[in-house]
Scaffold this motif. Structure first.
Motif, mmCIF file in Angstrom:
data_model
loop_
_atom_site.group_PDB
_atom_site.id
_atom_site.type_symbol
_atom_site.label_atom_id
_atom_site.label_comp_id
_atom_site.label_asym_id
_atom_site.label_seq_id
_atom_site.Cartn_x
_atom_site.Cartn_y
_atom_site.Cartn_z
ATOM 1 N N GLU A 30 36.594 49.963 48.037
ATOM 2 C CA GLU A 30 36.028 49.312 46.858
ATOM 3 C C GLU A 30 34.901 50.149 46.268
ATOM 4 O O GLU A 30 34.246 50.909 46.976
ATOM 5 C CB GLU A 30 35.475 47.936 47.242
ATOM 6 C CG GLU A 30 36.512 46.944 47.721
ATOM 7 C CD GLU A 30 37.241 46.275 46.557
ATOM 8 O OE1 GLU A 30 36.967 46.641 45.392
ATOM 9 O OE2 GLU A 30 38.096 45.409 46.823
ATOM 10 N N SER A 507 34.696 50.588 53.925
ATOM 11 C CA SER A 507 34.337 49.227 53.524
ATOM 12 C C SER A 507 32.869 48.970 53.851
ATOM 13 O O SER A 507 32.295 49.608 54.733
ATOM 14 C CB SER A 507 35.227 48.198 54.233
ATOM 15 O OG SER A 507 35.137 48.358 55.639
ATOM 16 N N ARG A 533 46.057 46.604 47.102
ATOM 17 C CA ARG A 533 44.754 46.226 46.544
ATOM 18 C C ARG A 533 44.373 47.131 45.388
ATOM 19 O O ARG A 533 43.868 46.686 44.359
ATOM 20 C CB ARG A 533 43.676 46.303 47.643
ATOM 21 C CG ARG A 533 42.276 45.925 47.146
ATOM 22 C CD ARG A 533 41.202 46.415 48.090
ATOM 23 N NE ARG A 533 41.154 47.856 48.179
ATOM 24 C CZ ARG A 533 40.605 48.657 47.245
ATOM 25 N NH1 ARG A 533 40.099 48.124 46.143
ATOM 26 N NH2 ARG A 533 40.595 49.957 47.410
#
Length: 556
Positions: A30, A507, A533
């Motif tokens: 992310e 992460s 994702r």
């Protein structure tokens, strides 16, 4: 190749160990998870500047270690610096304290940041997401072309001859274009040297003259006292008994005593020794007095010479003892200013020969660059279609201009691009859009990386601004590079990530009191979920997951 990266107490990382394999490895995660932290840490191990705020909050120090497999260029670098060289590995380590101080090590030996950076360039090459901006810098096209054509040694020879040529030329110009100040200096030096030559002070003359002057000035006193001492030892015509005579009488008197008492015998021995020493002293005094010369004429000569030496030293504002050395220095300075016409002619010949040698080497380098440029342009253009650049044209422009000669040669090098047929070609910075510039940069990086001798390549989000089929083709390019070496790529593109041989996910985990960044290697199932994702966002549907699995299957 990079085999292991160890990070402790760095930024958001508490402890992280990364085993890196050959082939293409990708790192995804992310936004804000800390993908850049890994490359920042590796950069510190490779000599980047260290800041105190890189140490994890609450920790005393951060420590980064990077282990590389040995290659011949690195082995030679270590041998030249007497650093222990293991047959299999090179370990670079960097420790940064919370106060901002840092220490570096190479195979356990303390090393500076510049040492880490220097050997790092032999082990790994990093292409950042801002690499396309570097293309706009003036020196970049030349550097990339010379690296691609393996022309660094040839360029180095040109640079060395250029420096020597310029050094001799500057000296020649200085001597040919004498200013009025230099001429005045020569005039003054000529006068000073001439009077020093006439005086001709010896290297040890002052000490010798002062010693002689002391003897001559005190000759009368020395002679009078010496003769008195001689008479006291040995006697004279005055009729007074001398020390030797008195000693002899004492010995005779003691000889008349019929007693062998130890004290008496000791007195007899001492008197005998005294008599011998007095006779030797008298002989030495006589020889010394024979040397004493009352010579007023020589005394005057010595005093005059000393006066001349001291006067000259005062005139030149130096210590009298340094007069001879000063004379030699002035002679050397005058000789430099009085360089003869023959010497000037010889220097001019040297300058001409070096200029000719430079021009020949620079022309040879220019020809080699043109040959390399033709190959590089063709290889760069071969990737344009895959990068959705259509029928764009790429040319490395080389303009040889002797009037702009430099240590880098006679070439002015730039990248020219034509993005669309029928449109005018122009410099890369003016013609290409931001997206086009990034993709052209990637093509150049892929081409130059393919021929570089560095075994490990890192691409940090070089695929920013592309997507879809173009991103997939970029991924294929990177995978192809990894077939014969090692490629580590940080990416946001699922099409690129799907092409990797190994996939790592970063992460960020937030607790009540602290936030941590962690890294894990993904298995097949986890990899499908991560690519899904990247394709679909937070909510992963079965359709998105199936698409991810299909992308991975097509790579196999």
């Amino acid at each position: 190749m990079l085999s292991h990266l160890s990070i402790h107490q760095f930024a958001l990382v508490d402890q992280l160990e990364l085993e890196v394999l050959p082939g293409m490895s990708v790192i995804t995660g992310e936004t804000g998870a800390g993908k850049s932290i890994l490359l920042d840490a590796l950069g510190l191990a490779l000599g980047d500047r260290a800041e105190a705020d890189c140490v994890r909050h609450g920790a005393e120090k951060a420590e980064i270690g990077a282990t590389f497999s040995m290659n011949e260029r690195a082995r030679l670098w270590l041998q030249q610096r007497d650093i222990p060289a293991d047959d299999d590995a090179i370990i670079l380590r960097r420790i940064i304290s919370s106060e901002g101080r840092s220490r570096g090590y190479i195979n356990g030996r303390p090393a500076s940041a510049s040492d880490l950076k220097e050997i790092g360039q032999l082990l790994i090459e990093i292409h950042s997401q801002h690499a396309h901006q570097r293309l706009l810098q003036k020196e970049t096209p030349r550097q990339l072309l010379d690296a691609y054509g393996n022309l660094q040694l040839q360029a180095s020879e040109v640079s060395l001859v250029w420096e020597e040529w310029q050094q001799h030329a500057r000296r020649l110009n200085r001597l040919q274009e004498e200013s009025a100040e230099v001429k005045a200096q020569r005039q003054l030096l000529t006068y000073q040297v001439e009077e020093l030559r006439q005086l001709a002070p010896g290297a040890t003359e002052l000490d010798e003259l002062e010693s002689e002057h002391k003897r001559l000035a005190n000759a009368e006193n020395m002679l009078l006292n010496g003769q008195y001492a001689l008479a006291a030892c040995y006697g004279d015509d005055s009729g007074e008994l001398a020390a030797t005579q008195l000693t002899h009488q004492a010995m005779n008197r003691l000889g008349n005593i019929d007693d062998q008492h130890p004290l008496l015998n000791e007195a007899r021995d001492l008197l005998q020794q005294a008599k011998i020493q007095l006779e030797e002293a008298a002989h030495s005094l006589q020889r010394y007095l024979d040397l004493v010369d009352i010579n007023p004429h020589r005394l005057q000569q010595v005093e005059n010479r000393l006066s001349d030496l001291y006067s000259m030293a005062r005139k030149h504002q130096i210590a009298p003892q340094t007069l001879h050395a000063h004379w030699q220095e002035q002679e050397a300075a005058l000789a430099e200013l009085n360089l003869s016409d023959d010497d000037l002619a010889g220097l001019q010949q040297q300058v001409n020969a070096l200029e000719q040698e430079y021009r020949q080497l620079a022309q040879g380098l220019s020809d080699a660059r043109r040959t390399a440029a033709a190959r590089m342009d063709s290889e760069v253009e071969a990737h344009f279609e895959a990068l959705a650049l259509g029928r764009a044209r790429f040319v490395t422009q080389i303009e040889a201009d002797v009037s702009k000669a430099s240590r880098h040669g006679i070439d002015q090098i730039g990248f020219i691009v034509q993005t669309n047929p029928g449109m005018p070609a122009g410099p890369l910075a003016k013609v290409a859009s931001g997206g086009e510039l990034a993709r052209i940069s990637l093509a150049i990086q892929v081409v130059t990386a393919a021929v570089c001798e560095t075994p490990s390549l890192i691409f940090d989000e070089v695929d920013v601004g592309i997507g879809g089929g173009t991103a997939e083709r970029v991924g294929r390019l990177l995978r192809a590079l990894g077939q014969d070496g090692q490629v580590l790529c940080v990416t946001h593109q699922p099409q690129v990530a799907a092409q990797a041989h190994q996939h790592y996910q970063v992460s960020k985990i937030s607790g009540d009191n602290a936030t941590h960044t962690q890294l894990r290697k993904l298995n097949d199932k986890q990899r499908s979920e991560e690519i899904a994702r990247m394709l679909g966002g937070v909510n992963i549907t079965q359709q998105t997951l199936a698409h991810a699995q299909e992308m991975l299957a097509l790579v196999q």
